[in-house]
Write a protein that holds these residues in place. Structure first.
Motif, PDB file in Angstrom:
ATOM      1  N   VAL A 229      -5.491  -5.840  -3.595  1.00  0.00           N
ATOM      2  CA  VAL A 229      -6.812  -6.486  -3.607  1.00  0.00           C
ATOM      3  C   VAL A 229      -6.684  -7.940  -3.158  1.00  0.00           C
ATOM      4  CG1 VAL A 229      -8.707  -7.269  -5.078  1.00  0.00           C
ATOM      5  CG2 VAL A 229      -7.805  -4.951  -5.332  1.00  0.00           C
ATOM      6  N   SER A 230      -5.600  -8.605  -3.557  1.00  0.00           N
ATOM      7  CA  SER A 230      -5.385  -9.995  -3.154  1.00  0.00           C
ATOM      8  C   SER A 230      -5.222 -10.103  -1.645  1.00  0.00           C
ATOM      9  CB  SER A 230      -4.143 -10.550  -3.858  1.00  0.00           C
ATOM     10  OG  SER A 230      -4.312 -10.540  -5.263  1.00  0.00           O
ATOM     11  N   PHE A 231      -4.480  -9.171  -1.046  1.00  0.00           N
ATOM     12  CA  PHE A 231      -4.336  -9.162   0.412  1.00  0.00           C
ATOM     13  C   PHE A 231      -5.688  -8.937   1.088  1.00  0.00           C
ATOM     14  CE2 PHE A 231       0.218  -8.821  -0.226  1.00  0.00           C
ATOM     15  CZ  PHE A 231       0.745  -9.383   0.923  1.00  0.00           C
ATOM     16  N   LEU A 232      -6.476  -8.014   0.556  1.00  0.00           N
ATOM     17  CA  LEU A 232      -7.796  -7.747   1.126  1.00  0.00           C
ATOM     18  C   LEU A 232      -8.694  -8.971   1.017  1.00  0.00           C
ATOM     19  CD1 LEU A 232     -10.035  -5.933   2.255  1.00  0.00           C
ATOM     20  CD2 LEU A 232     -10.432  -5.096  -0.079  1.00  0.00           C
ATOM     21  N   SER A 233      -8.711  -9.607  -0.154  1.00  0.00           N
ATOM     22  CA  SER A 233      -9.549 -10.793  -0.358  1.00  0.00           C
ATOM     23  C   SER A 233      -9.129 -11.914   0.577  1.00  0.00           C
ATOM     24  CB  SER A 233      -9.459 -11.258  -1.813  1.00  0.00           C
ATOM     25  OG  SER A 233      -9.914 -10.265  -2.694  1.00  0.00           O
ATOM     26  N   CYS A 234      -7.832 -12.070   0.764  1.00  0.00           N
ATOM     27  CA  CYS A 234      -7.323 -13.106   1.663  1.00  0.00           C
ATOM     28  C   CYS A 234      -7.773 -12.833   3.094  1.00  0.00           C
ATOM     29  CB  CYS A 234      -5.801 -13.158   1.575  1.00  0.00           C
ATOM     30  SG  CYS A 234      -5.043 -14.492   2.537  1.00  0.00           S
ATOM     31  N   ALA A 235      -7.640 -11.589   3.553  1.00  0.00           N
ATOM     32  CA  ALA A 235      -8.074 -11.230   4.907  1.00  0.00           C
ATOM     33  C   ALA A 235      -9.581 -11.430   5.068  1.00  0.00           C
ATOM     34  CB  ALA A 235      -7.703  -9.784   5.208  1.00  0.00           C
TER      35      ALA A 235
ATOM     36  N   ALA B 258       0.831  -1.206   0.000  1.00  0.00           N
ATOM     37  CA  ALA B 258       0.000   0.000   0.000  1.00  0.00           C
ATOM     38  C   ALA B 258       0.867   1.257   0.000  1.00  0.00           C
ATOM     39  CB  ALA B 258      -0.925  -0.006   1.215  1.00  0.00           C
ATOM     40  N   SER B 259       1.957   1.225   0.748  1.00  0.00           N
ATOM     41  CA  SER B 259       2.865   2.374   0.789  1.00  0.00           C
ATOM     42  C   SER B 259       3.462   2.636  -0.591  1.00  0.00           C
ATOM     43  CB  SER B 259       3.971   2.130   1.810  1.00  0.00           C
ATOM     44  OG  SER B 259       3.441   2.027   3.125  1.00  0.00           O
ATOM     45  N   MET B 260       3.872   1.577  -1.287  1.00  0.00           N
ATOM     46  CA  MET B 260       4.425   1.744  -2.631  1.00  0.00           C
ATOM     47  C   MET B 260       3.374   2.233  -3.612  1.00  0.00           C
ATOM     48  SD  MET B 260       7.127  -1.401  -3.176  1.00  0.00           S
ATOM     49  CE  MET B 260       6.077  -2.716  -2.574  1.00  0.00           C
ATOM     50  N   LEU B 261       2.144   1.716  -3.466  1.00  0.00           N
ATOM     51  CA  LEU B 261       1.074   2.100  -4.385  1.00  0.00           C
ATOM     52  C   LEU B 261       0.727   3.578  -4.251  1.00  0.00           C
ATOM     53  CD1 LEU B 261      -1.141   1.366  -6.448  1.00  0.00           C
ATOM     54  CD2 LEU B 261      -2.598   0.722  -4.504  1.00  0.00           C
TER      55      LEU B 261
ATOM     56  N   GLY C 155     -12.674 -10.989  -6.003  1.00  0.00           N
ATOM     57  CA  GLY C 155     -11.281 -11.162  -5.592  1.00  0.00           C
ATOM     58  C   GLY C 155     -10.595 -12.255  -6.377  1.00  0.00           C
ATOM     59  N   PHE C 156     -11.303 -13.371  -6.582  1.00  0.00           N
ATOM     60  CA  PHE C 156     -10.731 -14.463  -7.377  1.00  0.00           C
ATOM     61  C   PHE C 156     -10.455 -14.013  -8.810  1.00  0.00           C
ATOM     62  CE2 PHE C 156     -12.061 -17.602 -10.627  1.00  0.00           C
ATOM     63  CZ  PHE C 156     -10.935 -18.411 -10.597  1.00  0.00           C
ATOM     64  N   GLY C 157     -11.431 -13.319  -9.406  1.00  0.00           N
ATOM     65  CA  GLY C 157     -11.260 -12.870 -10.789  1.00  0.00           C
ATOM     66  C   GLY C 157     -10.071 -11.952 -10.956  1.00  0.00           C
ATOM     67  N   MET C 158      -9.947 -10.976 -10.055  1.00  0.00           N
ATOM     68  CA  MET C 158      -8.826 -10.040 -10.149  1.00  0.00           C
ATOM     69  C   MET C 158      -7.494 -10.733  -9.905  1.00  0.00           C
ATOM     70  SD  MET C 158     -10.046  -6.398  -8.538  1.00  0.00           S
ATOM     71  CE  MET C 158      -8.474  -5.685  -9.049  1.00  0.00           C
ATOM     72  N   GLU C 159      -7.476 -11.637  -8.929  1.00  0.00           N
ATOM     73  CA  GLU C 159      -6.208 -12.280  -8.596  1.00  0.00           C
ATOM     74  C   GLU C 159      -5.756 -13.244  -9.691  1.00  0.00           C
ATOM     75  OE1 GLU C 159      -3.918 -14.489  -4.907  1.00  0.00           O
ATOM     76  OE2 GLU C 159      -5.926 -13.662  -4.632  1.00  0.00           O
ATOM     77  N   ILE C 160      -6.678 -14.047 -10.228  1.00  0.00           N
ATOM     78  CA  ILE C 160      -6.261 -15.013 -11.242  1.00  0.00           C
ATOM     79  C   ILE C 160      -5.891 -14.310 -12.540  1.00  0.00           C
ATOM     80  CG2 ILE C 160      -8.578 -15.483 -12.158  1.00  0.00           C
ATOM     81  CD1 ILE C 160      -5.811 -18.085 -11.579  1.00  0.00           C
ATOM     82  N   LEU C 161      -6.652 -13.269 -12.909  1.00  0.00           N
ATOM     83  CA  LEU C 161      -6.296 -12.516 -14.117  1.00  0.00           C
ATOM     84  C   LEU C 161      -4.982 -11.771 -13.926  1.00  0.00           C
ATOM     85  CD1 LEU C 161      -9.780 -11.092 -15.200  1.00  0.00           C
ATOM     86  CD2 LEU C 161      -8.468 -12.919 -16.302  1.00  0.00           C
TER      87      LEU C 161
ATOM     88  N   VAL D 282      -0.447  -0.580 -11.267  1.00  0.00           N
ATOM     89  CA  VAL D 282      -1.558  -1.490 -11.559  1.00  0.00           C
ATOM     90  C   VAL D 282      -1.321  -2.836 -10.903  1.00  0.00           C
ATOM     91  CG1 VAL D 282      -2.832  -2.676 -13.380  1.00  0.00           C
ATOM     92  CG2 VAL D 282      -2.046  -0.324 -13.738  1.00  0.00           C
ATOM     93  N   VAL D 283      -0.092  -3.346 -11.014  1.00  0.00           N
ATOM     94  CA  VAL D 283       0.242  -4.624 -10.395  1.00  0.00           C
ATOM     95  C   VAL D 283       0.084  -4.534  -8.884  1.00  0.00           C
ATOM     96  CG1 VAL D 283       2.070  -6.316 -10.022  1.00  0.00           C
ATOM     97  CG2 VAL D 283       1.800  -5.245 -12.264  1.00  0.00           C
ATOM     98  N   LEU D 284       0.542  -3.447  -8.296  1.00  0.00           N
ATOM     99  CA  LEU D 284       0.424  -3.274  -6.848  1.00  0.00           C
ATOM    100  C   LEU D 284      -1.032  -3.215  -6.409  1.00  0.00           C
ATOM    101  CD1 LEU D 284       3.268  -0.665  -6.198  1.00  0.00           C
ATOM    102  CD2 LEU D 284       3.210  -3.044  -5.410  1.00  0.00           C
ATOM    103  N   LEU D 285      -1.887  -2.636  -7.246  1.00  0.00           N
ATOM    104  CA  LEU D 285      -3.312  -2.598  -6.924  1.00  0.00           C
ATOM    105  C   LEU D 285      -3.882  -4.013  -6.866  1.00  0.00           C
ATOM    106  CD1 LEU D 285      -5.933  -1.046  -6.440  1.00  0.00           C
ATOM    107  CD2 LEU D 285      -6.221  -0.894  -8.925  1.00  0.00           C
TER     108      LEU D 285
END
Length: 508
Positions: A322-328, A143-146, A185-191, A315-318
């Motif tokens: 989102v992957s971290f948020l979905s995991c939590a 998040a800091s890098m983003l 979350g799955f869609g964003m992470e797998i794509l 974009v990659v960091l975003l």
């Protein structure tokens, strides 16, 4: 093998039965649920996938694993994936017969009894709560890098608390909201995983596949096998989450058939995505020597910066965030169902509160809030001492594996005492050997987790993971003996094992 040994499912059988059928099945198991069965097969799979989260797992430990064992560390993903598939098959048999909210706790309760289930649930509950904290805290640097913030403890804590807040709000929205969020979350992470991995392989590949068999001087001059086992932590950290599919069993139509399938899908798809991302990153690292020597301490950022530049990296960091948020989010859902299941059986102080449901959203709000407040406190502890947080979080993965293997052991014990899985999903004659292999794998993984690897550090740091596990298990045993928290519980227990005619008392 799975399709061969499991009972065949026709298209008609795969269709969800009526809500009345699901309710009747649950009532036969001794419960009447207030959850709504609004989670589809894909939503259930997505929940497990986002909990497993290939992006979170690989990005978190890639640098450590590569520096420890070089490119061959990627093979640990395949080895651990196979071992965890065995565990998932055992879980599939249990949840198929006992599709109850809470996962490992009710499974252990039906396979063994109340005391074993209480301790199993205690270990797993603590592990889940600190894992939520570790995932939320791990999102801070990205998040800091983003957002171009200074990377420091304060900003990391702030980001972690925001992740917990957003996850809690989504979870309080109910099962349907949780399912939609999991699918997104799955869609964003797998794509994102496929897009990032594909681009790295096409435009940033510096090596051929031959490097996957070269250690490049890693291992520190000692035994390479020892270094390879240490690097295996990336696989051990990666392959759990499939059990979350069973934590929400009372929110899935036709759970006895769908959840075992979701668990296997989580291993297959999540394992493929994790291995693909890891492979792309390995082949894109320009200088393995710099990573192994410590000169390049963050090879993920190095690779992403070179491949995507400043704008592309955002974009990659975003996607990563989102992957971290979905995991939590998925972890919190699993923890809240475990706490609720405990409370429903009157196994916790304040059970009446923790088992209470929201009349509008049909979720246990106080159990959910507990799964937010406790991780938030762990995160805030890093303000006082980052070492304190490290000591708490060090138990997380060990606790998950202990919780898993307590169920696997209970299933093996029950099987040897006459239990024959009676759900729609069954391994048949393969059940016993798979169960034994799953237990042997789990013991080996636990030993690998606790093995001391820093002889130059103080003894208590060298044995930190083992000590944290001993403290949590020891505290649970003390509470079990002194307070008898299972004493008031009248819910069914130990009924997987056929009762002898002369035994009329309920098993404990």
């Amino acid at each position: 093998m799975v399709d061969h040994v499991s009972r065949r499912e026709s298209p008609a059988e795969e269709q969800a039965p009526s809500g009345q059928d699901d309710a009747s099945q649950l009532e036969a198991l001794g419960y009447r649920s207030e959850f709504r069965r609004e989670m589809s097969l894909w939503a259930n799979f997505s929940l497990g996938f986002t909990y497993l989260s290939p992006v979170v797992g690989i990005y978190t430990l890639f640098g450590f694993a590569l520096a420890t064992a070089g490119p061959p560390m990627i093979w640990t993903l395949l080895i651990v994936g196979l071992g965890q598939l065995l565990v998932a098959l055992v879980f599939g048999e249990v949840v198929s017969q006992y599709p109850l909210a809470g996962g490992v706790y009710p499974w252990a309760r039906r396979l063994w009894g109340k005391r074993w289930a209480w301790l199993n649930g205690w270990v797993y509950m603590i592990a889940l709560l600190v894992t939520i904290a570790s995932v939320a805290y791990g999102s801070g640097p990205y998040a800091s890098m983003l957002f171009g913030l200074e990377s420091g403890t304060g900003n990391t804590i702030l980001c972690a608390l925001l992740v917990l807040l957003v996850a809690t709000v989504i979870n309080l929205g109910g099962t349907r909201t949780l399912g939609i969020a999991a699918i997104i979350g799955f869609g964003m992470e797998i794509l994102g995983a496929l897009a990032v991995g594909g681009w790295l392989l096409l435009s940033e590949r510096h090596h051929g596949l031959g490097v996957l068999f070269q250690d490049f001087g890693s291992g520190g001059g000692g035994s390479y096998f020892t270094a390879f086992l240490a690097a295996g932590l990336i696989g051990i950290f990666q392959y759990y989450g499939f059990e979350a599919c069973g934590d929400v069993a009372e929110e899935v139509p036709n759970p006895s058939r769908r959840i075992p399938k979701s668990m296997r899908m989580t291993i297959y798809v999540g394992g493929f995505a994790a291995t693909f991302v890891c492979l792309a990153l390995v082949l894109a690292v320009p200088d393995f020597g710099a990573v192994i020597s410590g000169k390049d301490a963050d090879p993920v950022s190095t690779v992403l910066g070179a491949a995507f530049g400043t704008a592309g990296s955002k974009v990659v960091l975003l996607v990563v965030l989102v992957s971290f948020l979905s995991c939590a989010l998925s972890l919190q859902a699993a923890a809240s169902r475990l706490i609720y299941s405990y409370a429903r059986d009157e196994m916790l102080p304040g059970s009446a509160v923790f088992s209470r449901f929201s009349a509008r959203q049909h979720v246990p709000p106080y159990a959910l809030l507990t799964a937010a407040v406790v991780p938030a406190l762990v995160v805030l502890a890093s303000r006082l001492s980052e070492d304190a947080t490290e000591r708490i979080v060090s138990f997380a993965v060990l606790g998950i594996y202990l919780g898993f293997q307590m169920v696997v052991f209970a299933a093996l014990r029950a099987r040897l005492k006459g239990w024959s899985p009676s759900g729609p999903f069954s391994l048949g004659r393969w059940g016993l050997p798979v169960n034994v292999l799953a237990l042997l794998y789990g013991i080996a993984a636990i030993v690998n987790l606790v093995w001391p690897r820093t002889p130059e550090a103080p003894w208590y740091d060298n044995y930190l993971t083992a000590l944290s596990g001993a403290v949590v298990v020891g505290a649970g045993l003390i509470l079990l003996v002194t307070t008898r928290p299972y004493g008031r519980s009248q819910a069914p227990a130990g009924d997987a094992i056929p009762q002898r005619p002369e035994r009329t008392a309920a098993r404990e």
